[in-house]
Scaffold this motif. Structure first.
Motif, PDB file in Angstrom:
ATOM      1  N   SER A   1     -22.858  16.494  44.482  1.00 32.88           N
ATOM      2  CA  SER A   1     -22.181  17.971  44.081  1.00 32.88           C
ATOM      3  C   SER A   1     -21.510  18.702  45.098  1.00 32.88           C
ATOM      4  O   SER A   1     -20.524  19.293  45.045  1.00 32.88           O
ATOM      5  N   ASN A   2     -22.117  18.449  46.493  1.00 32.65           N
ATOM      6  CA  ASN A   2     -21.475  19.196  47.605  1.00 32.65           C
ATOM      7  C   ASN A   2     -19.979  18.562  48.079  1.00 32.65           C
ATOM      8  O   ASN A   2     -19.230  19.036  48.774  1.00 32.65           O
ATOM      9  N   MET A   3     -20.085  17.216  47.569  1.00 37.03           N
ATOM     10  CA  MET A   3     -18.737  16.559  47.875  1.00 37.03           C
ATOM     11  C   MET A   3     -17.650  16.751  46.639  1.00 37.03           C
ATOM     12  O   MET A   3     -16.487  17.022  46.904  1.00 37.03           O
TER      13      MET A   3
ATOM     14  N   ASN B   1     -16.315  24.812  44.940  1.00 37.39           N
ATOM     15  CA  ASN B   1     -16.714  24.965  46.381  1.00 37.39           C
ATOM     16  C   ASN B   1     -16.980  23.626  47.116  1.00 37.39           C
ATOM     17  O   ASN B   1     -17.667  23.377  48.042  1.00 37.39           O
ATOM     18  N   GLY B   2     -16.689  22.405  46.207  1.00 33.47           N
ATOM     19  CA  GLY B   2     -16.883  21.124  46.785  1.00 33.47           C
ATOM     20  C   GLY B   2     -16.244  20.822  48.019  1.00 33.47           C
ATOM     21  O   GLY B   2     -15.073  21.474  48.203  1.00 33.47           O
ATOM     22  N   LEU B   3     -16.521  20.007  48.763  1.00 26.95           N
ATOM     23  CA  LEU B   3     -15.791  19.402  50.028  1.00 26.95           C
ATOM     24  C   LEU B   3     -13.853  19.158  49.715  1.00 26.95           C
ATOM     25  O   LEU B   3     -13.479  19.460  50.310  1.00 26.95           O
ATOM     26  N   LYS B   4     -14.260  18.430  48.566  1.00 22.44           N
ATOM     27  CA  LYS B   4     -12.650  17.995  48.129  1.00 22.44           C
ATOM     28  C   LYS B   4     -11.858  19.212  48.065  1.00 22.44           C
ATOM     29  O   LYS B   4     -10.654  19.197  48.081  1.00 22.44           O
ATOM     30  N   MET B   5     -12.530  20.367  47.331  1.00 22.85           N
ATOM     31  CA  MET B   5     -11.784  21.418  46.859  1.00 22.85           C
ATOM     32  C   MET B   5     -11.360  22.223  48.210  1.00 22.85           C
ATOM     33  O   MET B   5     -10.132  22.786  48.729  1.00 22.85           O
ATOM     34  N   LEU B   6     -12.222  22.281  49.263  1.00 18.36           N
ATOM     35  CA  LEU B   6     -12.137  23.031  50.405  1.00 18.36           C
ATOM     36  C   LEU B   6     -10.945  22.371  51.126  1.00 18.36           C
ATOM     37  O   LEU B   6     -10.284  23.045  51.605  1.00 18.36           O
ATOM     38  N   ILE B   7     -11.009  21.148  51.152  1.00 20.38           N
ATOM     39  CA  ILE B   7      -9.828  20.262  51.955  1.00 20.38           C
ATOM     40  C   ILE B   7      -8.579  20.459  51.279  1.00 20.38           C
ATOM     41  O   ILE B   7      -7.343  20.541  51.889  1.00 20.38           O
ATOM     42  N   ARG B   8      -8.483  20.473  49.963  1.00 21.76           N
ATOM     43  CA  ARG B   8      -7.215  20.546  49.203  1.00 21.76           C
ATOM     44  C   ARG B   8      -6.590  21.905  49.356  1.00 21.76           C
ATOM     45  O   ARG B   8      -5.628  22.134  49.213  1.00 21.76           O
ATOM     46  N   ARG B   9      -7.444  22.902  49.505  1.00 16.71           N
ATOM     47  CA  ARG B   9      -7.041  24.315  49.957  1.00 16.71           C
ATOM     48  C   ARG B   9      -6.159  24.196  51.171  1.00 16.71           C
ATOM     49  O   ARG B   9      -5.155  25.070  51.390  1.00 16.71           O
TER      50      ARG B   9
END
Length: 511
Positions: free
Chosen positions: A105-107, A112-120
């Motif tokens: 889930s953290n990925m 707020n997963g890692l993939k969404m933080l990087i997509r921003r």
């Protein structure tokens, strides 16, 4: 030279030059991130970071950049560690064009997963759930169902993974304990169980005769009686046939140069093979099981008799035959579960993106090429194709397809996007059609599996083991990167490493 401090500095210099050589291959181009976490032998959480990129010759590369210790595994902490690493090597998060993680889930969290933080930070950093991990989850899901519906039989096979046969380190066969995260472990366990069936019976008989207590003897006798049943023989062969199909898929997905289009096609091939097994191979399976039972003196039931479950009274006969039980309730159900899991798991790639990539595939002389779908794919990369580039791309695509499909025969024998990328560079056409080549690279950058990350974790035990478990994080990383990227490290001259070592700090003497 025998000083531990000097040795660690030399190791650090080796890592610095190895990473520098990898970044030189990258050439400030786009790349994809493959990230996963694992505990080392000292129970410290380590995060491995692998870059997937296209080198100057058009080859797909996956290289370990670093492995870092993380105290907090929240998505924000992982993002901070990744961005710090990028900044350390003067790389921008906006250059990320793909992400590949497991299902944690953290990925994979949608908010707020890692993939969404990087997509921003990069709208074009499309995320892929590791295909090999998804495949393993389909197996885990089915094994859970099997444990519920066939617990008395299948559990024997799984428990047998605790047995060890033979002596020494050079055994050709062994029984591994099936593990939810060990790729291929289930297939190996079932296959070896069948091959070693006679030896396993002998071991169980010995355990029963030599047992120290009545409890141990009863357990051994229970396993022995369960093994000598048609049900166990049938389940072993069925599971081996089903898992053989997914095992081949798994091995293909772990190839570094694998592209997303081929991966989806391989999944479709696995689905069709499972359907063929369900529709056409019942008779051949029964023939194999019957031959096996005759060889090992296992009683073959009369399939026309009513089925009697081991969980119900023999006076309460089922209203269906033994044939119906094995063919419908076991054989068809297990294959249907596997097909359903494959359909449910492999659907995370957006349709437009996948269709566009498929249209770029050069197989069968670019027969799948569709300029409208390719243009739709380009729109999914707003950081790479603005309005002016979109119109130029359309014109380039029109010329490109005529060139490679109808004019230049050097493009007639390609087997995938990897071959296309290499041939475009070899023929210098990547400079004639730069935007088309950019699209091909973006398609290849989408990772298929985190197999390269898993290889890094496998190598960790050679660097940090029970006898050397207190290594500093820098020393550990310095050893692991050159060890795993040997082909890059071997090309670095000693003089370059010595110079880096000398420049790290003032030295009283030259190395």
């Amino acid at each position: 030279m025998t000083s531990p401090m000097i040795q660690k500095d030399i190791v650090s210099a080796c890592k610095i030059e190895t990473v520098k050589a990898i970044l030189d291959e990258l050439n400030d181009d786009y790349f994809a991130l493959l990230v996963d976490e694992s505990f080392d032998v000292s129970r410290k959480e380590q995060m491995a970071i692998v870059f997937r990129y296209i080198d100057r010759m058009g080859f797909v590369m996956e290289r370990l950049i670093d492995i870092v210790y993380v105290e907090d595994t929240s998505a924000s902490s992982l993002k901070e560690a990744i961005f710090n690493l990028l900044a350390q090597h003067s790389l921008s998060p906006s250059s990320v064009r793909g992400q590949c993680y497991d299902g944690a889930s953290n990925m994979q969290g949608e908010i707020n997963g890692l993939k969404m933080l990087i997509r921003r930070e990069s709208k074009s950093a499309h995320s892929i759930h590791c295909f090999a991990h998804q495949l393993q989850l389909t197996l885990v899901g089915r094994m859970d169902n099997l444990r519920d519906s066939q617990k008395s039989t299948i559990q024997v096979a799984l428990d047998m993974g605790e047995l060890t046969t033979g002596r020494g380190l050079n055994q050709q066969l062994g029984l591994l304990r099936a593990c939810d995260t060990r790729w291929g472990s289930h297939y190996k366990s079932f296959n070896n169980f069948i091959i070693m069936f006679g030896s396993i019976l002998e071991v169980l008989e010995s355990l029963a005769l030599d047992a120290r207590s009545m409890d141990e003897r009863a357990k051994a006798m229970g396993h022995l009686e369960a093994c000598q049943t048609f049900e166990i023989a049938f389940m072993l062969h069925l599971m081996r046939d089903v898992l053989a199909i997914t095992n081949e898929l798994n091995k293909c997905l772990q190839k570094k140069e694998q592209d997303i289009t081929n991966a989806m096609l391989l999944v479709e091939v696995a689905k069709r093979r499972l359907q063929v097994l369900r529709d056409d191979e019942w008779d051949s399976l029964i023939a194999k099981v019957s031959t096996f039972c005759i060889k090992h003196d296992v009683l073959i039931p009369n399939f026309e008799e009513p089925y009697v479950s081991s969980l119900r009274s023999r006076r309460k006969l089922a209203n269906y035959t033994i044939l119906h039980h094995y063919r419908v309730e076991v054989f068809c159900n297990i294959i249907d579960w596997q097909l359903q899991e494959l359909n449910d798991r492999f659907d995370e790639v957006t349709t437009d993106l996948l269709h566009g990539i498929a249209c770029l595939n050069p197989i069968n002389s670019f027969s799948s090429f569709d300029i409208r779908k390719v243009m739709r794919m380009a729109e999914l990369y707003p950081d790479d194709f603005d309005e002016s580039n979109i119109s130029i791309l359309e014109n380039q695509l029109a010329s490109y397809i005529v060139d490679v499909r109808d004019v230049d025969e050097r493009f007639s024998d390609l087997n995938g996007l990897c071959d296309l990328s290499k041939r475009l560079v070899q023929t210098k056409k990547h400079s004639n059609y730069p935007l088309v080549f950019r699209l091909v690279k973006l398609a290849l950058l989408l990772p298929v599996a985190t197999a390269s990350v898993e290889r890094a974790f496998s190598a960790m035990k050679f660097i940090k083991n029970d006898l050397r478990s207190q290594m500093s994080d820098d020393f550990f990383s310095g050893c692991l990167v050159p060890y795993l990227e040997k082909d890059v490290f071997d090309k670095i001259s000693n003089d370059v490493i010595i110079k880096t070592f000398q420049d790290m700090k003032p030295r009283r003497i030259q190395l």
